[in-house]
Scaffold this active site. Structure first.
Site, PDB file in Angstrom:
ATOM      1  N   HIS A  49       0.622  -1.160  -0.246  1.00 23.98           N
ATOM      2  CA  HIS A  49       0.036  -0.107   0.301  1.00 23.98           C
ATOM      3  C   HIS A  49       0.945   1.644  -0.348  1.00 23.98           C
ATOM      4  O   HIS A  49       1.133   1.318   0.956  1.00 23.98           O
ATOM      5  CB  HIS A  49      -0.866   0.213   1.127  1.00 23.98           C
ATOM      6  CG  HIS A  49      -1.898   1.329   1.862  1.00 23.98           C
ATOM      7  ND1 HIS A  49      -1.747   1.617   2.710  1.00 23.98           N
ATOM      8  CD2 HIS A  49      -2.815   1.136   1.230  1.00 23.98           C
ATOM      9  CE1 HIS A  49      -2.574   2.640   2.311  1.00 23.98           C
ATOM     10  NE2 HIS A  49      -3.520   1.865   1.095  1.00 23.98           N
ATOM     11  N   HIS A  91      -1.236  10.250  -2.501  1.00 24.83           N
ATOM     12  CA  HIS A  91      -2.589   9.477  -2.163  1.00 24.83           C
ATOM     13  C   HIS A  91      -3.771  11.289  -1.778  1.00 24.83           C
ATOM     14  O   HIS A  91      -4.851  11.277  -1.984  1.00 24.83           O
ATOM     15  CB  HIS A  91      -3.514   9.204  -0.075  1.00 24.83           C
ATOM     16  CG  HIS A  91      -3.605   8.865  -0.007  1.00 24.83           C
ATOM     17  ND1 HIS A  91      -4.220   9.495   1.066  1.00 24.83           N
ATOM     18  CD2 HIS A  91      -4.365   7.518  -0.667  1.00 24.83           C
ATOM     19  CE1 HIS A  91      -5.560   8.886   1.296  1.00 24.83           C
ATOM     20  NE2 HIS A  91      -5.079   7.678   0.779  1.00 24.83           N
TER      21      HIS A  91
END
Ligand code: G3P
Ligand code: CA
Length: 367
Positions: A49, A91
């Site tokens: 991630h 992100h």
């Protein structure tokens, strides 16, 4: 009774014994390994991630290089696009949390990523914030790290001995009209959508409209619909508002889906629009420290939810699992893959291996 019949009977008895043992031994379920295999996706896939973002600043070169070194099956990234069309891995909607934008462009610190050119973004330091936030994992060499492009992450995957795949999320796609087609063009140009690259790219999104666009432009590439609960997503039961003295992780942990039907509607939508699975949130067992409290959400992978997904022939890749006890807990529920900030711990826990020495590996990589 011939030999074949005997063999069939003993296999049947064995299967019944296993089924019976499983039904009496708590709620241990199997992952849908046959479906994963058919799609060319690793069973119990380890999805790094934003890279190995526990041990290096998220979405930077060392985070992705480390994820490769520790054996992640996929490098995960959140796709955004600069003003001049460069596809990059970031992100958040803006760059305040993980760069020094407030120093470099103070008047533009709240502005979204798509208002900056790549040349402007290359001036930002995307590593020092990590050293300040997590001094126990800081390295002097992280200071001054740059943001990375999709091409850089792809090149790391291509240069990695075990050839991990790319697991790409269209992040805030409403800011980036046409980004799905841009992504297709980039992946095609570099051979990542060739027939022999089966299962090497997985596309993911929380956004239903983006799922439909992804399905339209890349119909044969596996897609995952990410799941969330609350306004505009899976309906939840009424609950007390977030209290001032509780963390978001604590607040999320007490949210419950309103009904099985409401959950099933999202799975059916995913299936009808070409997804091969869903990506639900999970609760981390320990979610009160500075790290874990950021990544622990609602329970959207309860045993009945995993079972329902598999009944509908949907894989389940859960986010975000970082603790050994949780890799085991969700594996025993039958989930098929794990988004994790700690791919080394995931590989070690799921395979029973030794794991890598992270500090030595970072040193070997030149950090
Ligand atoms: O991409 C899967 C999962 O990580 C979604 O959460 O917000 O970290 O992108 P986020
Ligand atoms: Ca993501």
């Amino acid at each position: 009774m011939n030999t074949t019949s005997k063999a069939t009977l003993s296999l049947t008895v064995a299967a019944l014994s296993v089924a019976s043992a499983l039904s009496f031994s708590s709620s241990v379920q199997a992952s849908d390994s046959a479906l994963s295999e058919k799609l060319g996706i690793a069973d119990h896939a380890v999805i790094a991630h934003r890279g190995d973002s526990y041990n290096a600043p998220e979405s930077t070169l060392p985070a992705y290089q480390l994820a490769c070194e520790v054996g992640a099956d996929y490098l995960e990234l959140d796709l955004q696009r600069t003003k001049d069309g460069k596809l990059i891995a970031v992100h958040d909607d803006n760059l305040k949390r993980n760069t020094n934008i407030e120093t470099v462009y103070p008047e533009r610190a709240d502005d979204p990523v798509n208002t900056f050119t790549w040349a402007e973004l290359e001036k930002l330091d995307a590593g020092s914030w990590f050293n300040e936030s997590y001094p126990e994992r800081a390295r002097e060499s992280f200071r001054g790290l740059k943001l990375v492009t999709l091409d850089q992450v792809r090149e790391i995957a291509e240069g990695c001995a075990h050839q991990p795949g790319l697991y790409i999320e269209t992040k805030v796609p409403e800011f980036f009209p046409g980004i799905e087609k841009d992504l297709k063009d980039d992946l095609t140009k570099h051979g990542w959508l060739d027939d022999d690259a089966k299962g090497k790219v997985i596309l993911q999104t929380f956004n239903k409209s983006s799922l439909e666009t992804l399905q339209s432009v890349m119909p044969t590439v596996p897609k995952i619909l990410l799941l969330w609960a609350g306004d505009g997503y899976i309906p939840t039961k009424d609950s007390a508002p977030k209290a001032d003295d509780e963390s978001y992780a604590q607040y999320y942990a007490r949210q419950e889906v309103a009904s099985k039907e409401g959950y099933a509607e999202w799975l059916d939508y995913a299936k009808q629009h070409g997804a091969i699975g869903v990506g639900p949130s999970t609760i981390q067992t320990q979610h009160d420290d500075a790290w874990s409290s950021q990544f622990s959400y609602m329970e959207l992978a309860a045993p009945w939810m995993v079972e329902m997904s598999h009944e509908k022939d949907l894989l389940m890749h859960v986010y975000t699992v970082d603790q050994a006890v949780d890799f085991e807990r969700y594996r025993d529920r039958g989930v098929d893959g794990f988004f994790t900030n700690r791919p080394n711990l995931a590989v070690k826990t799921l395979s029973g291996g030794e794991g890598k020495d992270i500090q030595a590996t970072l040193t070997k990589l030149g950090y």
